[in-house]
Design a protein around this motif. Structure first.
Motif, PDB file in Angstrom:
ATOM      1  N   ARG A 111       0.788  -1.258   0.052  1.00  0.00           N
ATOM      2  CA  ARG A 111       0.002  -0.065   0.153  1.00  0.00           C
ATOM      3  C   ARG A 111       0.901   1.125  -0.054  1.00  0.00           C
ATOM      4  N   TYR A 112       0.515   1.979  -0.966  1.00  0.00           N
ATOM      5  CA  TYR A 112       1.281   3.378  -1.062  1.00  0.00           C
ATOM      6  C   TYR A 112       0.223   4.614  -0.591  1.00  0.00           C
ATOM      7  N   ASP A 113       0.642   5.602   0.105  1.00  0.00           N
ATOM      8  CA  ASP A 113      -0.300   6.458   0.566  1.00  0.00           C
ATOM      9  C   ASP A 113      -0.277   7.827  -0.441  1.00  0.00           C
ATOM     10  N   TYR A 114       0.847   8.118  -0.782  1.00  0.00           N
ATOM     11  CA  TYR A 114       0.902   9.265  -1.552  1.00  0.00           C
ATOM     12  C   TYR A 114       1.365   9.103  -3.025  1.00  0.00           C
ATOM     13  N   TRP A 115       0.797   9.824  -3.907  1.00  0.00           N
ATOM     14  CA  TRP A 115       0.827   9.514  -5.126  1.00  0.00           C
ATOM     15  C   TRP A 115       1.240  10.939  -5.972  1.00  0.00           C
ATOM     16  N   GLY A 116       1.840  10.684  -7.036  1.00  0.00           N
ATOM     17  CA  GLY A 116       2.143  11.882  -8.053  1.00  0.00           C
ATOM     18  C   GLY A 116       1.238  11.967  -9.000  1.00  0.00           C
ATOM     19  N   GLN A 117       0.971  12.918  -9.891  1.00  0.00           N
ATOM     20  CA  GLN A 117       0.101  13.049 -11.073  1.00  0.00           C
ATOM     21  C   GLN A 117       0.462  12.415 -12.324  1.00  0.00           C
ATOM     22  N   GLY A 118       1.705  11.730 -12.311  1.00  0.00           N
ATOM     23  CA  GLY A 118       1.893  11.129 -13.494  1.00  0.00           C
ATOM     24  C   GLY A 118       2.971  11.648 -14.464  1.00  0.00           C
ATOM     25  N   ALA A 119       3.639  11.032 -15.024  1.00  0.00           N
ATOM     26  CA  ALA A 119       4.653  11.506 -16.219  1.00  0.00           C
ATOM     27  C   ALA A 119       4.385  10.720 -17.471  1.00  0.00           C
ATOM     28  N   GLN A 120       4.091  11.312 -18.518  1.00  0.00           N
ATOM     29  CA  GLN A 120       3.916  10.452 -19.868  1.00  0.00           C
ATOM     30  C   GLN A 120       4.996   9.988 -20.299  1.00  0.00           C
TER      31      GLN A 120
END
Length: 125
Positions: A111-120
């Protein structure tokens, strides 16, 4: 405010390289496991790599072993994913995620609690 921000994505030719960065703010990386994930259109998200808080433990998806390298610089609050020999199976949105844990083996973290917005990441000639 806790933030995770990916950067470094883009377009690269087959066989080329990119380095993704995952910068965190609002907390220090020292006690966090970091995972890199990717999701291609029509596919489920998959974890491709992770690194323990100390950096002593890393793990890779079989399809990226030997091509991708994860590293961290806790002083800069940044984790990197060096991607070499990119191929047509690698295009996706790449996400960085963090979780505070004492687990030394990052592969066991679910489980991961903090996520980024993503990079294409796009691979095309």
């Amino acid at each position: 405010q806790l933030q995770v921000v990916e950067s470094g994505g883009g377009l690269v030719q087959p066989g080329g390289s990119l380095r993704l960065s995952c910068a965190v703010s609002g907390f220090t990386l020292d006690y966090y496991v970091i995972g890199w994930f990717r999701q291609a259109p029509g596919k489920e998200r998959e974890r491709i790599s992770c690194i323990s808080s100390s950096g002593s433990s890393t793990n890779y998806l079989d399809s990226v072993k030997g091509r991708f390298t994860i590293s961290r610089d806790n002083a800069k609050n940044t984790v990197y994913l060096q991607m070499n020999s990119l191929n047509p199976e690698d295009p996706a949105i790449y996400y960085c995620a963090a979780v505070r844990t004492v687990q030394a083996m990052c592969v066991l973290v679910r489980r991961y609690d903090y996520w980024g917005q993503g990079a294409q990441v796009t691979v095309s000639s």
